[in-house]
Enzyme design. Structure first.
Site, PDB file in Angstrom:
ATOM      1  N   HIS A  59       0.889  -1.167   0.000  1.00 13.39           N
ATOM      2  CA  HIS A  59       0.000   0.000   0.000  1.00 13.39           C
ATOM      3  C   HIS A  59       0.924   1.214   0.000  1.00 13.39           C
ATOM      4  CE1 HIS A  59      -2.257  -3.035   2.369  1.00 13.39           C
ATOM      5  NE2 HIS A  59      -3.342  -2.509   1.843  1.00 13.39           N
ATOM      6  N   ASP A  62       2.488   1.752   3.318  1.00 12.30           N
ATOM      7  CA  ASP A  62       3.407   0.734   3.859  1.00 12.30           C
ATOM      8  C   ASP A  62       4.825   1.165   3.513  1.00 12.30           C
ATOM      9  OD1 ASP A  62       1.191  -0.844   4.417  1.00 12.30           O
ATOM     10  OD2 ASP A  62       1.429  -2.080   2.618  1.00 12.30           O
ATOM     11  N   MET A  93       2.191  -5.929  -7.762  1.00 10.04           N
ATOM     12  CA  MET A  93       0.906  -5.322  -7.405  1.00 10.04           C
ATOM     13  C   MET A  93       1.117  -4.158  -6.446  1.00 10.04           C
ATOM     14  SD  MET A  93      -1.326  -5.314  -4.548  1.00 10.04           S
ATOM     15  CE  MET A  93      -1.956  -6.720  -3.645  1.00 10.04           C
ATOM     16  N   GLU A 186     -11.269  -6.499  -4.648  1.00  9.27           N
ATOM     17  CA  GLU A 186     -11.218  -7.513  -3.587  1.00  9.27           C
ATOM     18  C   GLU A 186     -12.440  -7.396  -2.690  1.00  9.27           C
ATOM     19  OE1 GLU A 186      -7.553  -7.559  -1.408  1.00  9.27           O
ATOM     20  OE2 GLU A 186      -8.398  -8.765   0.227  1.00  9.27           O
ATOM     21  N   LYS A 188     -15.010  -8.401   0.457  1.00  2.59           N
ATOM     22  CA  LYS A 188     -14.973  -8.866   1.853  1.00  2.59           C
ATOM     23  C   LYS A 188     -16.339  -8.552   2.464  1.00  2.59           C
ATOM     24  CE  LYS A 188     -12.076  -8.639   6.004  1.00  2.59           C
ATOM     25  NZ  LYS A 188     -10.945  -7.979   6.674  1.00  2.59           N
ATOM     26  N   GLU A 222     -10.022 -13.435  -1.866  1.00  2.00           N
ATOM     27  CA  GLU A 222      -9.177 -13.853  -0.733  1.00  2.00           C
ATOM     28  C   GLU A 222      -9.853 -14.985   0.020  1.00  2.00           C
ATOM     29  OE1 GLU A 222      -7.195 -10.984   1.822  1.00  2.00           O
ATOM     30  OE2 GLU A 222      -7.947 -12.074   3.580  1.00  2.00           O
ATOM     31  N   HIS A 225     -11.997 -14.233   3.007  1.00  2.00           N
ATOM     32  CA  HIS A 225     -13.175 -13.370   2.911  1.00  2.00           C
ATOM     33  C   HIS A 225     -14.457 -14.132   2.585  1.00  2.00           C
ATOM     34  CE1 HIS A 225     -10.343  -9.695   2.328  1.00  2.00           C
ATOM     35  NE2 HIS A 225     -10.168 -10.334   3.469  1.00  2.00           N
ATOM     36  N   ASP A 250      -5.499 -13.628  -3.174  1.00  2.00           N
ATOM     37  CA  ASP A 250      -4.955 -13.488  -1.823  1.00  2.00           C
ATOM     38  C   ASP A 250      -5.137 -14.814  -1.088  1.00  2.00           C
ATOM     39  OD1 ASP A 250      -4.250 -10.886  -2.281  1.00  2.00           O
ATOM     40  OD2 ASP A 250      -5.600 -10.005  -0.785  1.00  2.00           O
ATOM     41  N   ASP A 260     -11.674 -11.886  11.590  1.00  2.00           N
ATOM     42  CA  ASP A 260     -10.791 -11.935  10.413  1.00  2.00           C
ATOM     43  C   ASP A 260      -9.408 -12.447  10.829  1.00  2.00           C
ATOM     44  OD1 ASP A 260      -9.569 -11.427   8.007  1.00  2.00           O
ATOM     45  OD2 ASP A 260      -9.564  -9.258   8.247  1.00  2.00           O
ATOM     46  N   ASP A 262      -6.815 -14.237   9.034  1.00  2.00           N
ATOM     47  CA  ASP A 262      -5.625 -14.094   8.169  1.00  2.00           C
ATOM     48  C   ASP A 262      -4.520 -15.094   8.511  1.00  2.00           C
ATOM     49  OD1 ASP A 262      -6.568 -12.035   6.563  1.00  2.00           O
ATOM     50  OD2 ASP A 262      -5.800 -10.464   7.873  1.00  2.00           O
ATOM     51  N   ASP A 292      -1.712 -13.105   1.653  1.00  2.00           N
ATOM     52  CA  ASP A 292      -2.194 -11.954   2.426  1.00  2.00           C
ATOM     53  C   ASP A 292      -2.571 -12.458   3.815  1.00  2.00           C
ATOM     54  OD1 ASP A 292      -2.962  -9.511   3.219  1.00  2.00           O
ATOM     55  OD2 ASP A 292      -4.826  -9.435   2.082  1.00  2.00           O
TER      56      ASP A 292
HETATM   57  C1  GCO Z   1      -7.958  -7.370   4.756  1.00  2.00           C
HETATM   58  C2  GCO Z   1      -7.627  -7.273   3.290  1.00  2.00           C
HETATM   59  C3  GCO Z   1      -6.414  -6.470   2.995  1.00  2.00           C
HETATM   60  C4  GCO Z   1      -6.226  -6.182   1.530  1.00  2.00           C
HETATM   61  C5  GCO Z   1      -5.101  -5.240   1.349  1.00  2.00           C
HETATM   62  C6  GCO Z   1      -4.740  -5.014  -0.083  1.00  2.00           C
HETATM   63  O1  GCO Z   1      -8.807  -8.161   5.064  1.00  2.00           O
HETATM   64  O2  GCO Z   1      -7.360  -6.666   5.558  1.00  2.00           O
HETATM   65  O3  GCO Z   1      -7.482  -8.568   2.817  1.00  2.00           O
HETATM   66  O4  GCO Z   1      -5.292  -7.103   3.530  1.00  2.00           O
HETATM   67  O5  GCO Z   1      -5.988  -7.347   0.803  1.00  2.00           O
HETATM   68  O6  GCO Z   1      -5.451  -4.040   1.939  1.00  2.00           O
HETATM   69  O7  GCO Z   1      -5.740  -4.388  -0.730  1.00  2.00           O
HETATM   70 MN    MN Z   2      -6.543  -9.317   1.055  1.00  2.00          MN
HETATM   71 MN    MN Z   3      -8.245 -10.103   4.440  1.00  2.00          MN
END
Ligand code: GCO
Ligand code: MN
Ligand code: MN
Length: 392
Positions: A59, A62, A93, A186, A188, A222, A225, A250, A260, A262, A292
């Site tokens: 990002h 970042d 990306m 993306e 979610k 992802e 998600h 992702d 969430d 991850d 991700d």
């Molecule tokens: C989340 C998202 C993010 C995006 C990222 C890139 O659930 O936090 O998956 O990690 O993928 O911001 O766009």
């Molecule tokens: Mn993501």
């Molecule tokens: Mn995510």
């Protein structure tokens, strides 16, 4: 920082990538502060290189803190570029942080305040310039703040309309600048908003067809998600792939009905991970495989490296399992027995004509005979598990 283990995990045939925000995640959660010290972008890139990855994504913020001076920005970029070249890493990306700052508390592209929407466009154009400087060709749009807790706050139709205006504007911006970006939306369902617009990959696919440049826009599904919503992730990816819209993916993991998480790829649902790798492999997806995810909050940076290597290793092991599954004689026989094709029927049903409809309507089908034989899917699923468990 703990000492890094320097063995690389194999070559770079698969395009495994990590975000600066993934290995650099400092382990904050809603109930507690950081458990790991923040690292510089160059440092994180070196860790990503050590893990054997192909690329690193970011990002805007970042890489460059939002209020950094031009001089500071130049220094960070130079140091980061050096780390990329030391490890032969690319930046496939880029994306915009449209969620951390308070100004985006009620949405960025879908804010009810035209000034916030304009600021979000400005910030994204600047972030696209930054990504292009690193050769990124995929631009991800994750609308983390695009949504609502209460539908009293705004009409969801306005949300969709504003989102469309923003994407149309930015497609044109990419074209005007010859950036060659392909946009990946993306989805979610929730977190950080109570309800996020374009909640699933399917929602995004429908939305894309309403845009000014639908051919420029695809999706970035992802694992976590669709799983958060209790849906079958593999089926969502399949729909995107079949539509030629899988521009990015992702990878992580997630238990259904939880916050969430991850997790490391494959950590929660190894069977789904297997069928995902199978789908991507069987259909020749050759875009980035972006992890991700982040390491458990229990970890120091040694553990973060274990996490990163684990993501890559699991993907590779599952790919081997896919090859084994595809050549397994018993599996092939079971599938052959249930996949019955017929040339005449293919002709008759493949394309409508009044004559084929008439013939079809006059045909006799013995529905009981068609249902008489079991399909052996119990055995098929068990064979799949035995392959996954290393018993076959
Ligand atoms: C989340 C998202 C993010 C995006 C990222 C890139 O659930 O936090 O998956 O990690 O993928 O911001 O766009
Ligand atoms: Mn993501
Ligand atoms: Mn995510």
């Amino acid at each position: 920082m703990a000492k890094r283990v320097s063995t690389k995990v194999g070559g770079k045939t698969d395009k495994f990538t990590f975000g600066l925000w993934t290995l650099g995640n400092i382990g904050r959660d809603p109930f507690g502060g950081p458990v790991r010290a923040a690292l510089s972008p160059a440092h994180i890139a070196r860790m990503i290189g050590e893990a054997g990855a192909y690329g690193v994504n970011f990002h805007d913020n970042d890489l460059l803190p939002i209020d950094a001076s031009p001089k500071k920005k130049r220094a960070i970029i130079a140091e980061f570029k050096k780390a990329l070249s030391d490890y032969n890493l690319v930046v496939p990306m880029a994306t915009t942080n449209l969620f951390s700052e308070a100004v985006f508390r009620d949405g960025a592209f879908t804010s009810s305040d035209a000034r916030v929407r304009a600021y979000a466009l400005q910030k994204t154009m600047q972030a696209m310039d930054l990504g292009a400087q690193f050769g990124a060709k995929i631009y991800v749009f994750w609308g983390g703040r695009e949504g609502a807790e209460t539908d009293a706050a705004k009409d969801p139709i306005d949300g969709i309309r504003h989102f469309r205006e923003a994407i149309n504007f930015l497609c044109q911006y990419s074209i005007e600048n010859n950036y060659g970006y392909r946009f990946a939306l993306e989805a979610k369902p929730n977190e950080p908003r109570g309800h996020i617009y374009l909640a699933t990959t399917g929602n995004c696919l429908g939305f894309i067809e309403t845009l000014d440049y639908p051919e420029m826009v695809g999706v970035n599904p992802e694992v976590a998600h669709e799983s958060m919503a209790g849906l079958n992730f593999v089926h969502h990816v399949a729909q995107a792939l079949e539509a030629g819209k899988l521009f990015h993916i992702d990878l992580n993991d997630q238990e259904s009905g939880r916050y969430d998480q991850d997790y490391r790829f494959g950590a929660a649902n190894i069977k789904q991970a297997f069928f995902l790798v199978k789908l991507l492999t069987d259909h020749g997806y050759d875009g980035p495989l972006h992890f991700d995810a982040h390491a458990y909050r229990s970890e120091d940076y040694q553990g973060v490296m274990d996490f990163a290597r684990g993501c890559i290793a699991t993907y590779r092991i599952l790919k081997e399992k896919v090859a084994r599954w595809n050549r397994d004689g018993e599996i092939r026989d079971i599938l052959a027995a249930s996949h019955i094709e017929d040339e005449n029927l293919a002709k008759l049903c493949g394309e409508f004509s009044p004559a084929s409809a008439k013939t079809l309507k006059a045909m006799k089908f013995d529905r009981h005979a068609l249902a008489a034989k079991g399909l052996q899917y119990e055995r098929l699923d068990q064979l799949t598990l035995e392959i996954l468990l290393g018993k076959r």
